[in-house]
Design a protein around this motif. Structure first.
Motif, short mmCIF file in Angstrom:
data_model
loop_
_atom_site.label_atom_id
_atom_site.label_comp_id
_atom_site.label_asym_id
_atom_site.label_seq_id
_atom_site.Cartn_x
_atom_site.Cartn_y
_atom_site.Cartn_z
N ALA A 2 40.44 38.78 40.31
CA ALA A 2 39.44 39.61 40.97
C ALA A 2 38.08 39.42 40.33
O ALA A 2 37.97 39.14 39.14
CB ALA A 2 39.86 41.08 40.88
N LYS A 3 37.03 39.55 41.16
CA LYS A 3 35.65 39.42 40.66
C LYS A 3 34.93 40.74 40.88
O LYS A 3 34.84 41.22 42.01
CB LYS A 3 34.91 38.32 41.40
CG LYS A 3 35.43 36.95 41.15
CD LYS A 3 34.61 35.94 41.92
CE LYS A 3 35.26 34.59 41.84
NZ LYS A 3 34.59 33.62 42.71
N LEU A 4 34.44 41.31 39.81
CA LEU A 4 33.65 42.54 39.90
C LEU A 4 32.19 42.16 39.67
O LEU A 4 31.84 41.61 38.63
CB LEU A 4 34.10 43.57 38.86
CG LEU A 4 33.36 44.90 38.89
CD1 LEU A 4 33.57 45.61 40.22
CD2 LEU A 4 33.82 45.79 37.75
N MET A 124 42.82 46.40 33.24
CA MET A 124 41.88 46.03 34.30
C MET A 124 40.83 45.06 33.77
O MET A 124 40.43 44.13 34.45
CB MET A 124 41.20 47.28 34.87
CG MET A 124 42.14 48.16 35.67
SD MET A 124 42.75 47.36 37.16
CE MET A 124 41.32 47.48 38.19
N GLN A 127 42.22 41.62 33.72
CA GLN A 127 42.53 41.07 35.03
C GLN A 127 41.30 40.81 35.89
O GLN A 127 41.42 40.36 37.02
CB GLN A 127 43.42 42.06 35.80
CG GLN A 127 44.75 42.33 35.16
CD GLN A 127 45.46 43.49 35.81
OE1 GLN A 127 45.21 43.83 36.96
NE2 GLN A 127 46.36 44.12 35.09
N THR A 128 40.12 41.07 35.38
CA THR A 128 38.91 40.99 36.18
C THR A 128 37.92 40.01 35.58
O THR A 128 37.71 39.97 34.38
CB THR A 128 38.25 42.39 36.28
OG1 THR A 128 39.22 43.32 36.75
CG2 THR A 128 37.08 42.38 37.23
#
Length: 147
Positions: A2-4, A124, A127-128
């Protein structure tokens, strides 16, 4: 992964211990409506159509609010637990403390930390991938400036 998307900002609050330092904030590209969320779920191979999923989500919201207001915590599988907390002012004696002392009630979410989703902050973070919003606007190819 995932990309934040994040945006850098400088803390200009002179009363804060982090004054003058740079930090990052999450940037959101959009807010997904309940209908769009239902459509997204139905497009992930669900045997249920968007309308059925939307009905379940709406009923879930209604029931979650009803249950937490009745002093119950609601655990949604591996996702986490919803519950209410309060903020109140103190009283000099136990007898003087009444419901009038309660100033705010908050709906809280406690992410599951042990199962498949691992929504605690450390998991999190692992995972990001974080992307600075300014990098999204920069050319990815340097051939633009070449003759």
């Amino acid at each position: 992964m995932a990309k934040l998307i994040t945006r850098k900002y400088k803390n200009n609050n002179k009363n804060n211990s982090g004054f003058g330092k740079w930090y990052g904030r999450a940037v959101y590209t959009e807010t997904i409506s309940t209908e769009d969320f239902a459509k997204h779920i139905s497009n992930h191979g669900s045997p249920f159509d968007r309308a059925t999923i939307l009905g379940v989500l709406m009923a879930s919201c209604d029931c979650l609010v009803e249950l937490v207001k009745d002093s119950k915590r609601v655990r949604l599988g591996d996702l986490g637990t919803f519950y209410l907390s309060t903020e109140s002012t103190g009283s000099e004696t136990e007898k003087d403390y009444t419901a009038d002392n309660v100033k705010k009630v908050h709906l809280r979410f406690w992410p599951n930390q042990k199962h498949s989703y691992a929504l605690d902050s450390v998991s999190m973070r692992k995972q990001t991938t974080f992307v600075d919003i300014n990098q999204l606007h920069e050319p990815t190819d340097n051939t633009e400036n070449k003759e």
